[in-house]
Motif scaffolding. Sequence first.
Motif, PDB file in Angstrom:
ATOM      1  N   PHE A   1       0.830  -1.200   0.000  1.00 26.70           N
ATOM      2  CA  PHE A   1       0.000   0.000   0.000  1.00 26.70           C
ATOM      3  C   PHE A   1       0.863   1.248   0.000  1.00 26.70           C
ATOM      4  O   PHE A   1       2.007   1.247   0.453  1.00 26.70           O
ATOM      5  CB  PHE A   1      -1.025  -0.007   1.139  1.00 26.70           C
ATOM      6  CG  PHE A   1      -0.475   0.116   2.539  1.00 26.70           C
ATOM      7  CD1 PHE A   1      -0.086  -0.997   3.252  1.00 26.70           C
ATOM      8  CD2 PHE A   1      -0.378   1.362   3.146  1.00 26.70           C
ATOM      9  CE1 PHE A   1       0.406  -0.889   4.544  1.00 26.70           C
ATOM     10  CE2 PHE A   1       0.099   1.489   4.446  1.00 26.70           C
ATOM     11  CZ  PHE A   1       0.498   0.354   5.145  1.00 26.70           C
ATOM     12  N   GLY A   2       0.304   2.289  -0.593  1.00 25.85           N
ATOM     13  CA  GLY A   2       1.045   3.542  -0.685  1.00 25.85           C
ATOM     14  C   GLY A   2       0.312   4.514  -1.579  1.00 25.85           C
ATOM     15  O   GLY A   2      -0.666   4.162  -2.239  1.00 25.85           O
TER      16      GLY A   2
ATOM     17  N   ALA B   1      13.244  -1.540   3.662  1.00 26.11           N
ATOM     18  CA  ALA B   1      14.202  -1.804   2.591  1.00 26.11           C
ATOM     19  C   ALA B   1      14.025  -0.709   1.553  1.00 26.11           C
ATOM     20  O   ALA B   1      12.917  -0.201   1.350  1.00 26.11           O
ATOM     21  CB  ALA B   1      13.947  -3.169   1.962  1.00 26.11           C
ATOM     22  N   VAL B   2      15.112  -0.344   0.899  1.00 29.84           N
ATOM     23  CA  VAL B   2      15.033   0.654  -0.164  1.00 29.84           C
ATOM     24  C   VAL B   2      15.077  -0.062  -1.499  1.00 29.84           C
ATOM     25  O   VAL B   2      15.887  -0.969  -1.694  1.00 29.84           O
ATOM     26  CB  VAL B   2      16.210   1.659  -0.066  1.00 29.84           C
ATOM     27  CG1 VAL B   2      16.130   2.684  -1.203  1.00 29.84           C
ATOM     28  CG2 VAL B   2      16.192   2.359   1.279  1.00 29.84           C
TER      29      VAL B   2
ATOM     30  N   LEU C   1       4.703   1.529   1.019  1.00 24.80           N
ATOM     31  CA  LEU C   1       5.672   2.127   0.102  1.00 24.80           C
ATOM     32  C   LEU C   1       5.629   3.644   0.206  1.00 24.80           C
ATOM     33  O   LEU C   1       4.565   4.254   0.125  1.00 24.80           O
ATOM     34  CB  LEU C   1       5.344   1.729  -1.338  1.00 24.80           C
ATOM     35  CG  LEU C   1       5.455   0.236  -1.683  1.00 24.80           C
ATOM     36  CD1 LEU C   1       4.814  -0.031  -3.039  1.00 24.80           C
ATOM     37  CD2 LEU C   1       6.916  -0.197  -1.679  1.00 24.80           C
ATOM     38  N   ARG C   2       6.811   4.226   0.409  1.00 27.26           N
ATOM     39  CA  ARG C   2       6.906   5.689   0.451  1.00 27.26           C
ATOM     40  C   ARG C   2       7.886   6.157  -0.602  1.00 27.26           C
ATOM     41  O   ARG C   2       8.891   5.508  -0.861  1.00 27.26           O
ATOM     42  CB  ARG C   2       7.405   6.151   1.824  1.00 27.26           C
ATOM     43  CG  ARG C   2       6.394   5.992   2.902  1.00 27.26           C
ATOM     44  CD  ARG C   2       6.762   6.644   4.235  1.00 27.26           C
ATOM     45  NE  ARG C   2       8.149   6.793   4.578  1.00 27.26           N
ATOM     46  CZ  ARG C   2       8.870   5.872   5.232  1.00 27.26           C
ATOM     47  NH1 ARG C   2       8.348   4.712   5.559  1.00 27.26           N
ATOM     48  NH2 ARG C   2      10.114   6.121   5.562  1.00 27.26           N
ATOM     49  N   LYS C   3       7.577   7.325  -1.170  1.00 22.20           N
ATOM     50  CA  LYS C   3       8.473   7.891  -2.178  1.00 22.20           C
ATOM     51  C   LYS C   3       9.717   8.473  -1.509  1.00 22.20           C
ATOM     52  O   LYS C   3       9.619   9.114  -0.472  1.00 22.20           O
ATOM     53  CB  LYS C   3       7.769   9.010  -2.943  1.00 22.20           C
ATOM     54  CG  LYS C   3       6.718   8.520  -3.904  1.00 22.20           C
ATOM     55  CD  LYS C   3       6.185   9.700  -4.715  1.00 22.20           C
ATOM     56  CE  LYS C   3       4.785   9.407  -5.206  1.00 22.20           C
ATOM     57  NZ  LYS C   3       4.143  10.552  -5.838  1.00 22.20           N
ATOM     58  N   ALA C   4      10.869   8.234  -2.123  1.00 23.11           N
ATOM     59  CA  ALA C   4      12.096   8.922  -1.738  1.00 23.11           C
ATOM     60  C   ALA C   4      12.632   9.545  -3.024  1.00 23.11           C
ATOM     61  O   ALA C   4      11.981   9.465  -4.060  1.00 23.11           O
ATOM     62  CB  ALA C   4      13.088   7.955  -1.114  1.00 23.11           C
ATOM     63  N   LYS C   5      13.835  10.116  -2.980  1.00 24.19           N
ATOM     64  CA  LYS C   5      14.251  10.836  -4.187  1.00 24.19           C
ATOM     65  C   LYS C   5      14.756   9.908  -5.290  1.00 24.19           C
ATOM     66  O   LYS C   5      15.131   8.769  -5.036  1.00 24.19           O
ATOM     67  CB  LYS C   5      15.307  11.892  -3.824  1.00 24.19           C
ATOM     68  CG  LYS C   5      16.478  11.350  -3.064  1.00 24.19           C
ATOM     69  CD  LYS C   5      17.387  12.494  -2.630  1.00 24.19           C
ATOM     70  CE  LYS C   5      18.411  11.966  -1.644  1.00 24.19           C
ATOM     71  NZ  LYS C   5      19.163  12.923  -0.936  1.00 24.19           N
TER      72      LYS C   5
ATOM     73  N   GLY D   1       4.775   3.203  -6.668  1.00 20.90           N
ATOM     74  CA  GLY D   1       5.432   2.064  -7.321  1.00 20.90           C
ATOM     75  C   GLY D   1       4.691   0.742  -7.199  1.00 20.90           C
ATOM     76  O   GLY D   1       5.222  -0.309  -7.561  1.00 20.90           O
ATOM     77  N   LYS D   2       3.441   0.787  -6.744  1.00 20.22           N
ATOM     78  CA  LYS D   2       2.672  -0.449  -6.529  1.00 20.22           C
ATOM     79  C   LYS D   2       2.512  -1.239  -7.831  1.00 20.22           C
ATOM     80  O   LYS D   2       2.779  -2.442  -7.876  1.00 20.22           O
ATOM     81  CB  LYS D   2       1.288  -0.102  -5.936  1.00 20.22           C
ATOM     82  CG  LYS D   2       1.339   0.672  -4.640  1.00 20.22           C
ATOM     83  CD  LYS D   2      -0.039   0.967  -4.083  1.00 20.22           C
ATOM     84  CE  LYS D   2      -0.913   1.883  -4.917  1.00 20.22           C
ATOM     85  NZ  LYS D   2      -0.412   3.295  -4.985  1.00 20.22           N
TER      86      LYS D   2
END
Length: 312
Positions: free
Chosen positions: A105-106, A301-302, A278-282, A111-112
């Motif tokens: 989920f996110g 995990a990234v 899932l979270r957005k990073a750069k 990116g799901k």
Amino acid sequence: KKLTIEDLPGVGEATAEKLRENGYDDIMAIAVASPKDLADISGIAEGAAVKIINAARKYADVGNFETGEEILKRRKEVRKLSTGAQGLDNLIGGGLETQSITEFFGEFGSGKTQIMLQLAVNATMPEEQGGLNSDVLIIDTENTFRPERVIQMAKAKNLDPDETLKRIHVARAYNAHHQILLAEKASDIAKEFPIKLLIVDSLTSHFRSEYVGRGSLAERQQLLNKHMHDLLKFGTIFNAVIAVTNQVSANPAVFFGDPMTPIGGNIVGHTATFRLYLRKAKAGKRIARLIDSPYLPEGEAVITLTEDGIID
Ligand code: ADP
Ligand code: MG
């Protein structure tokens, strides 16, 4: 003869119709219902609902016990599907498990769908390479399946893209009821093709848009509950991985920390064995956090979303 809900004392035609419309379509569903939900839905008194539930419990096959030995035997059949990213695989104990539901989920763009497409490609690969040597079934509710993207990912794994596409069976779900029906029919397709991965992307979008407002919440949760159990049953019977995506909404009751919570609440949470946020990073990076696992520690995990697919 298989008993239907009309066979329950106190359930007439009109009541049966209302119950069915709300997903209570067999004796078992009523046996595990709450009297209040049943009363709210069918307009009968709660006392009458209790009587109906008790009758359903008598008829339903609730004595469905398995021995520990049988469960262990089934657990030994569990296979794992690689995400393609080692760090993420390690976080979830080596990959997505068969016989379980894994939920990603996110927010939009987290990116799901990319992960679902990657899992579809990976599943077609041999077990030695982290796959399941399987065909894939995708229930697509948002019309986001992209064969072009599958081709890119397949090429990156040195697979024949046409062969990969042939093994991925996609069904568009036009609304929540259609989605439920497609999950019910999944077993028909699994008799024809070796399906070891069933994807629902997105699990909740139709339910969220069709069942709005307080009044329809009970109905929505009931239908989602049924749907989740159908999916889990498929995973158990066919020893398949079930991967679903879910959206988030901001919970106004959260003042500190991250207010984002997955749609579907407890119903989805209790049926999914693994939940990943899932979270957005750069720069194409995404952070996946494991939540509420029955036997793995929480952790992160990234991953990176690339042209070639999901990598560490
Ligand atoms: P969600 O399903 O969670 O809404 P998506 O899986 O559709 O999100 O993710 C979209 C993101 O995936 C894009 O913002 C982009 O970062 C990444 N992405 C999509 N296609 C590609 C590609 N061909 N190459 C690299 N990144 C891509
Ligand atoms: Mg998506």
